[in-house]
Design a protein around this motif. Structure first.
Motif, PDB file in Angstrom:
ATOM      1  N   SER A  37      35.613  49.456  45.205  1.00 36.59           N
ATOM      2  CA  SER A  37      36.043  48.217  44.545  1.00 36.59           C
ATOM      3  C   SER A  37      35.084  47.926  43.417  1.00 36.59           C
ATOM      4  N   LYS A  74      45.787  41.109  40.596  1.00 35.35           N
ATOM      5  CA  LYS A  74      44.791  41.490  41.590  1.00 35.35           C
ATOM      6  C   LYS A  74      43.942  40.333  42.104  1.00 35.35           C
ATOM      7  N   LYS A  75      43.687  39.341  41.244  1.00 42.15           N
ATOM      8  CA  LYS A  75      42.771  38.271  41.667  1.00 42.15           C
ATOM      9  C   LYS A  75      43.473  36.935  41.868  1.00 42.15           C
ATOM     10  N   PHE A 105      34.027  44.783  40.396  1.00 40.06           N
ATOM     11  CA  PHE A 105      34.172  43.345  40.148  1.00 40.06           C
ATOM     12  C   PHE A 105      33.550  42.961  38.816  1.00 40.06           C
ATOM     13  N   ILE A 148      35.550  34.163  39.515  1.00 39.14           N
ATOM     14  CA  ILE A 148      36.026  35.445  40.045  1.00 39.14           C
ATOM     15  C   ILE A 148      36.323  36.440  38.934  1.00 39.14           C
ATOM     16  N   SER A 149      36.452  35.955  37.704  1.00 42.98           N
ATOM     17  CA  SER A 149      36.606  36.892  36.585  1.00 42.98           C
ATOM     18  C   SER A 149      35.892  36.393  35.347  1.00 42.98           C
ATOM     19  N   TYR A 196      39.176  47.433  51.191  1.00 43.12           N
ATOM     20  CA  TYR A 196      39.263  46.697  49.918  1.00 43.12           C
ATOM     21  C   TYR A 196      39.357  45.184  50.129  1.00 43.12           C
ATOM     22  N   GLU A 197      40.251  44.793  51.037  1.00 43.11           N
ATOM     23  CA  GLU A 197      40.476  43.349  51.197  1.00 43.11           C
ATOM     24  C   GLU A 197      39.251  42.643  51.757  1.00 43.11           C
ATOM     25  N   TYR A 230      34.164  37.339  46.859  1.00 41.91           N
ATOM     26  CA  TYR A 230      34.695  36.118  46.246  1.00 41.91           C
ATOM     27  C   TYR A 230      34.304  34.860  47.030  1.00 41.91           C
ATOM     28  N   ASP A 276      36.715  42.268  48.987  1.00 47.86           N
ATOM     29  CA  ASP A 276      37.135  41.144  48.130  1.00 47.86           C
ATOM     30  C   ASP A 276      36.767  39.804  48.773  1.00 47.86           C
ATOM     31  N   ASP A 277      37.102  39.676  50.053  1.00 45.75           N
ATOM     32  CA  ASP A 277      36.883  38.394  50.720  1.00 45.75           C
ATOM     33  C   ASP A 277      35.412  37.984  50.665  1.00 45.75           C
ATOM     34  N   PHE A 279      42.713  34.667  44.703  1.00 48.81           N
ATOM     35  CA  PHE A 279      41.385  34.060  44.763  1.00 48.81           C
ATOM     36  C   PHE A 279      41.145  33.008  43.682  1.00 48.81           C
TER      37      PHE A 279
END
Lengths: 468, 468
Positions: free
Chosen positions: B349, B432-433, B351, B423-424, B405-406, B413, B409-410, B436
């Motif tokens: 992953s 994808k985001k 980010f 988050i971005s 992956y999940e 984020y 992410d959890d 979140f």
């Protein structure tokens, strides 16, 4: 009948505001201060229904919510220094003044940000940044009176846009009260944030028609350690453009101002306005004030070398280089003399149009000729932040019993339209330029502005009748 | 029944598109190119109803108008290099590709602008600017493939944000096709234009959900004449922050990059990725790549003096200074090695989070620990554009049959949320985001995003399901 209902609604709204915020926050009737009746737009005073002065963002949200519930319009007010009428009160509407929402909340040295309340004056922010070893780059004549909320609402420009950008470029986060009273806190400190739509952009420069700014996170810059300035005389606009290109290449990002003055302007500024020094002698077709802000003293030598090079190349006819900060100040005197033109010329119209840089002199020639032809006796003076595409104009018929304001507007803006320019580079639209907005914006653009306004403020309660 | 109606509507829409634009512009069925089935988001291919490739803005407007009339959704596509899924096709929707809307329309030397069509690659614009004696400052890894329309739609960041800003800061004017097919041309060249709402801001960074960019006016900068770079080893994050402060003050506006790499990252980049030089030896708690872009050769001496000063002050433990442009390139090698981590680590992953600058190391420590604790074997690598508040993370469980992956992410984020980050910072939300987005944006902000979307695209036909 309708008036009576509206009067009742007004009285109820004032009662509800007093109840929620306390009677000291809500001033009505004879208690309304003179200061809140008008801004600097010279549109004249209007008495609002009440002046509400909350001291925190929650208070602003509460006031807006109550106004919304009672269907009463709200006009946000900051330092009241706007020139386009954006904060001029409206009869029957509440003037929501942010004058008590003041103070610096935080300076974050690692992020290089300052968090401020919207009523804080620009000068107070400049001073706080300086005390913390930083530089807050926004600067304009009204610095001591204007509020940062108003600077944000109008996307103020000023003297250093060429280097640091407009107010928009300095805002990282905003807290805003929406027309329904929702408090939207978005006090982002990060330079990069692509998480969904960048909502703050909606409120910057929309002149308080979409929301009321209550707090902001602003970018700070490193302090410049040396300032270099020169006033130069040049023989043609082509040479001005050539000099601008060389200056950009030579000074790179330290170039902080490139102000061009046409000879008519120069003559009034340096010969008729009292106490203004005339840095270069002789007659020239153009006068340019060029300024650089460096981080090191050794950049002065490079600045001098640029001028020598341009002199030898025959681009500059004459140049005076500042030897001290007091010279720099004196050089700006000729440029800032515009603020004193009222004393010398009497009542006049002033403009902040924008044009493609290459077209400025053609525009100036056409505008001067048409004003003189269609309005006998009309004099016009041209100067401005040329590198930013922003030209100021002062125009009047000296000694006329009544200035032909409307006719001057019509000519200036008609030529802006035909040159693909903008009717406002920095002061905004407010009330004064609304009629001319279609000269600069297409029907599709105007329609989209109205859609945005309707989406955020469906009942038209926030600063109604301004901008769109 | 419903499907049948929809199939009929689809067939009719394709017929109408072919009729209006010509059959060569509309590719359906087996003619749909593989390239248009997915972007770089690794979400996998999806077959759209058709790929429509107009070669002018009017064609884009016509396609959007026909799609709108038939109630068919439209997904705009550029270079298809997006990482968040913003240009991934949708089943039953038209993929509206701008790949044939390419070319430089004009370079205006006086205004220092370039006008381009939206499908033009970033690299083509960089080259055209260079040929004309200017510098187009946006730069990112995908420069040879990405289209400027996509850069604008995602408000791309990249390597030089600290000096030149994001894509948003380089856009002066836009032409956009609205969801109803209206062509809104607003090709402003002026730096300052406060005539009403600044509508272009709506379309920059909204990932093609509010309009389709067809042309743009972009700012050009003077060419930098010298590039200075160094890689430094430092002993603590406090020292990194102190170094950042000094660097900002010392280099002023010539500072163009300040990239920080944590040691885990550094080790993989310089020891496991092939052909990457290790500019500084020894072990350090942090590695910093600092870069300046100057206008004069004499600025190199100042850059060297900064490093000496910081070394003597005990802030820097070790430093390697680039002696040539090939050194500069090699130094960036360690930073750009991130793109090769897939070869070394396998699937992972990645980010592009944003955080307050002061909190970065605390975040990195917490994130690394929690990933390792909750996902046994999980490794994580931290690096990024620290001065911009932007940190990249690569995380994976090397050798796992299926990457969690999940769960990654959890954790990433969740900690972004508790540290008040985003988050971005630069890649956008896309698909994808989206889940979140509430971690970074408040309910009031999300509600306002939805209002804006509904106002511009009431039927939800433009890039539906993306971002909001």
């Amino acid at each position: 009948m309708l008036t009576k209902m509206s009067t009742n609604a007004s009285a109820e709204a004032i009662r509800a505001l007093e109840e929620a915020l306390g009677p000291a926050v809500v001033l009505s009737g004879a208690d309304i201060p003179e200061r809140n009746l008008q801004d600097w737009s010279t549109l004249g005073p209007v008495r609002p229904l009440a002046v509400v002065r909350p001291s925190d963002a929650q208070g602003v949200a509460t006031a807006m919510r109550i106004a919304s519930r009672h269907g009463i319009a709200v006009v946000p007010q900051g330092g009241l220094t706007g020139l386009a009428g954006g904060s001029r009160p409206i009869e029957g509407a509440i003037a929501l003044s942010l004058e008590r929402l003041v103070g610096i909340e935080e300076i974050d040295a690692a992020a290089a940000t300052v968090t401020v309340k919207a009523g804080t004056t620009l000068e107070a922010i400049q001073r706080a940044a300086d005390d913390a070893g930083f530089f807050f780059a926004l600067d304009l004549g009204a610095r001591g009176s204007c509020a940062i909320g108003g600077n944000i609402g109008t996307n103020a420009g000023g003297n250093r846009v060429i280097r640091y950008g407009m107010t928009r470029d300095m805002v990282l986060g905003l807290e805003v009260v929406l027309p329904d009273g929702t408090l939207m806190t978005s006090l982002n400190k990060m330079i990069k944030n692509n998480a969904g739509f960048d909502l703050k952009q909606l409120f910057i420069g929309s002149e308080g028609t979409l929301g009321i700014v209550t707090r902001a996170v602003l970018r700070l810059h490193p302090k410049p350690n040396c300032v270099m300035a020169a006033v130069c005389g040049l023989g043609s606009y082509d040479k001005v453009l050539s000099f601008l290109g060389s200056t950009r290449r030579w000074l790179g990002p330290t170039l902080s101002a490139f102000e061009v003055m046409w000879p008519d302007y120069w003559q009034v500024a340096t010969q008729r306005v009292p106490n203004i020094r005339r840095p270069v002698s002789g007659e020239h077709a153009f006068y340019v004030l060029v300024e650089g802000m460096g981080t090191h003293e050794d950049e002065k030598a490079r600045f001098d070398a640029l001028l020598e090079n341009q002199m030898e190349a025959g681009i500059i006819e004459d140049a005076a280089v500042a030897q001290s900060l007091s010279d720099v100040k004196a050089f700006w005197g000729a440029r800032d003399a515009a603020a004193e033109f009222r004393q010398v010329l009497g009542p006049h119209s002033s403009f902040d149009i924008g044009l493609p840089v290459a077209d400025m002199d053609i525009y100036a020639g056409a505008c001067r000729a048409r004003l003189a032809r269609e309005l006998p006796g009309c004099e016009s003076y041209f100067y401005g932040h040329i590198a930013d595409g922003n030209m100021h104009i002062i125009a009047c018929v000296p000694g006329a019993a009544q200035q032909p304001y409307e006719a001057i507007d019509d000519i200036v803006y008609d030529l802006v339209r035909s040159h693909g320019g903008t009717i406002s580079a920095e002061h905004g639209i407010g009330l004064k330029k609304k009629k001319f907005l279609p000269y600069t914006r297409s029907p599709a653009e105007l329609e989209l502005m109205r859609s945005i306004k309707a989406a955020l403020d469906p009942r038209g309660l926030l600063n109604p009748g301004k901008v769109v």
